[in-house]
Design an enzyme around this catalytic site. Structure first.
Site, PDB file in Angstrom:
ATOM      1  NE  ARG A  21      -4.090  -1.837   2.124  1.00  0.00           N
ATOM      2  CZ  ARG A  21      -5.100  -1.864   2.981  1.00  0.00           C
ATOM      3  NH1 ARG A  21      -5.183  -0.936   3.921  1.00  0.00           N
ATOM      4  NH2 ARG A  21      -6.026  -2.781   2.921  1.00  0.00           N
ATOM      5  CG  ASP A  60     -13.698   7.449   8.154  1.00  0.00           C
ATOM      6  OD1 ASP A  60     -14.313   6.381   8.271  1.00  0.00           O
ATOM      7  OD2 ASP A  60     -12.457   7.495   7.950  1.00  0.00           O
TER       8      ASP A  60
HETATM    9  C1  LIG Z   1     -13.914  -0.920   8.127  1.00  0.00           C
HETATM   10  S1  LIG Z   1     -14.471   0.742   8.117  1.00  0.00           S
HETATM   11  C2  LIG Z   1     -15.993   0.586   9.016  1.00  0.00           C
HETATM   12  C3  LIG Z   1     -17.152   1.272   8.314  1.00  0.00           C
HETATM   13  C4  LIG Z   1     -18.494   1.092   8.991  1.00  0.00           C
HETATM   14  N1  LIG Z   1     -18.478   1.573  10.349  1.00  0.00           N
HETATM   15  C5  LIG Z   1     -18.946  -0.344   8.937  1.00  0.00           C
HETATM   16  O1  LIG Z   1     -18.970  -1.029   9.946  1.00  0.00           O
HETATM   17  O2  LIG Z   1     -19.258  -0.808   7.835  1.00  0.00           O
HETATM   18  C6  LIG Z   1     -13.371   1.504   9.315  1.00  0.00           C
HETATM   19  C7  LIG Z   1     -13.306   3.022   9.186  1.00  0.00           C
HETATM   20  O3  LIG Z   1     -12.680   3.543  10.356  1.00  0.00           O
HETATM   21  C8  LIG Z   1     -11.933   4.671   9.965  1.00  0.00           C
HETATM   22  N2  LIG Z   1     -10.903   4.985  10.982  1.00  0.00           N
HETATM   23  C9  LIG Z   1      -9.750   4.321  11.240  1.00  0.00           C
HETATM   24  N3  LIG Z   1      -9.055   4.932  12.211  1.00  0.00           N
HETATM   25  C10 LIG Z   1      -9.788   6.011  12.580  1.00  0.00           C
HETATM   26  C11 LIG Z   1      -9.601   7.046  13.544  1.00  0.00           C
HETATM   27  N4  LIG Z   1      -8.505   7.101  14.322  1.00  0.00           N
HETATM   28  N5  LIG Z   1     -10.553   7.991  13.659  1.00  0.00           N
HETATM   29  C12 LIG Z   1     -11.663   7.949  12.894  1.00  0.00           C
HETATM   30  N6  LIG Z   1     -11.902   7.005  11.949  1.00  0.00           N
HETATM   31  C13 LIG Z   1     -10.971   6.038  11.804  1.00  0.00           C
HETATM   32  C14 LIG Z   1     -11.334   4.266   8.624  1.00  0.00           C
HETATM   33  O4  LIG Z   1     -10.932   5.386   7.853  1.00  0.00           O
HETATM   34  C15 LIG Z   1     -12.482   3.468   8.006  1.00  0.00           C
HETATM   35  O5  LIG Z   1     -13.251   4.256   7.117  1.00  0.00           O
END
Ligand SMILES: C[S@@+](CC[C@H](N)C(=O)[O-])C[C@H]1O[C@@H](n2cnc3c(N)ncnc32)[C@H](O)[C@@H]1O
Length: 296
Positions: A48, A157
């Site tokens: 990545r 996010d």
């Molecule tokens: C796998 S997705 C989950 C999406 C949704 N909540 C679901 O369950 O389908 C995880 C998300 O968490 C966000 N994320 C990761 N670290 C984060 C942080 N420190 N603060 C806010 N968002 C974060 C990522 O950018 C990503 O879009």
């Protein structure tokens, strides 16, 4: 996908993320976003970040990381975090939470909203928008006039790229599969382009949701008072310690007896200690009478 002795990896790069550089990446990702990246992910991380090397024109990981940590590194740090996070999401993912929302959470809230009260729901880590739009559809299905009341879904996010996609609210046929046809017809406009059919969230749906960038590791600027918080499949990428530091903050961001939903492989250890009751699978409620135990 790794690169051996200068033989290009499948992504075309020859740069190698050695042990020291990988350790630097994990340290930066932990400090910037709370991410805990195990050694088993090293090849994935290399692949990545190799794309970021290509985009920035920086030839080695060491020099790339020097740049990220340097005085002008803030913009690239965001890109790096974006490259390292997992953004997979689906409409009505873990649908038992939407059943709970419809059957247990909303009846009381709707009554309050009809009497002039407010409803606030937070999708924390909303990725490309499927979660907040699924919440919005559940609300509108429960009361077709809900958008005439004081109702807001905050969708946040860390990653600006996924937030832009969430705001645009455009999905392809494959992404729409979990949505019943009747709901697709009510809440999405269909169109066709060279890539096939496109579905755009209608204004009614979009108007219920406010999107904003928010790093869960940073201060939370909202005043709180959320009736329900969905933070699903986000903390799984955080260390135990980081997770533990977030539970009191979420507790405090909820209204008394507010609901808290986690992803299928996420759990609060010892919820009672923080002031949560476990009320279903990965479903918690702030216990009545518990004080806020954090100011975020
Ligand atoms: C796998 S997705 C989950 C999406 C949704 N909540 C679901 O369950 O389908 C995880 C998300 O968490 C966000 N994320 C990761 N670290 C984060 C942080 N420190 N603060 C806010 N968002 C974060 C990522 O950018 C990503 O879009």
């Amino acid at each position: 996908m790794s690169s051996l002795g200068g033989i290009p990896a499948r992504d075309g790069s020859t740069a190698v993320l050695d042990t020291a550089a990988f350790a630097r990446v994990t340290k930066i990702a932990l400090a910037a976003a709370g991410l805990s990246i195990p050694e088993s992910k090293r090849t994935m991380v290399q692949s990545r970040l190799a794309r970021r090397l290509k985009v920035t024109g920086i030839p080695t990981f060491d020099r790339y990381l020097d740049h990220v940590e340097g005085p002008d590194g803030a913009v690239e740090l965001e890109q790096m975090v974006s490259a390292l996070t997992t953004n997979v999401s689906h409409f009505f993912r873990e649908d038992h939470h939407f059943t709970a929302l419809r059957e247990k959470v909303l009846p009381g809230l709707l009554e309050r909203a009809r009497r002039g009260g407010r409803i606030r729901i937070w999708s924390a880590g909303c990725s490309t928008g499927q979660e907040p739009y699924s919440i919005a559809m559940t609300l509108l299905e429960a009361d077709n006039r809900i958008d005439t009341h004081d109702v807001k879904i905050l969708a946040s996010d860390i990653d600006l790229k996924v937030l832009a996609a969430a705001k645009a609210g455009q999905y392809d046929d494959r992404q729409m599969q979990a949505i019943p046809d009747a709901l697709v017809a009510r809440y999405f406009d269909r169109s066709r382009d060279a890539d096939g059919e496109r579905f755009s969230a209608k204004d009614r749906l979009r108007n219920l949701v406010s999107f904003r960038q928010l790093n869960l590791m940073a201060q939370w600027p909202m005043r709180g008072g959320f009736d329900a918080i969905f933070c699903r499949n986000v903390v799984i990428y955080f260390s135990e310690e980081t997770q533990a530091s977030l539970w009191p903050r979420f507790h405090s961001a909820l209204t008394p007896e507010g609901w808290f939903f986690l992803g299928h492989s996420e759990r609060i250890h010892d919820p009672g200690k923080i002031g949560f009751d476990t009320v279903g699978v990965t479903t918690y409620r702030r216990r009545a009478g518990t004080e806020r135990n954090s100011t975020y």
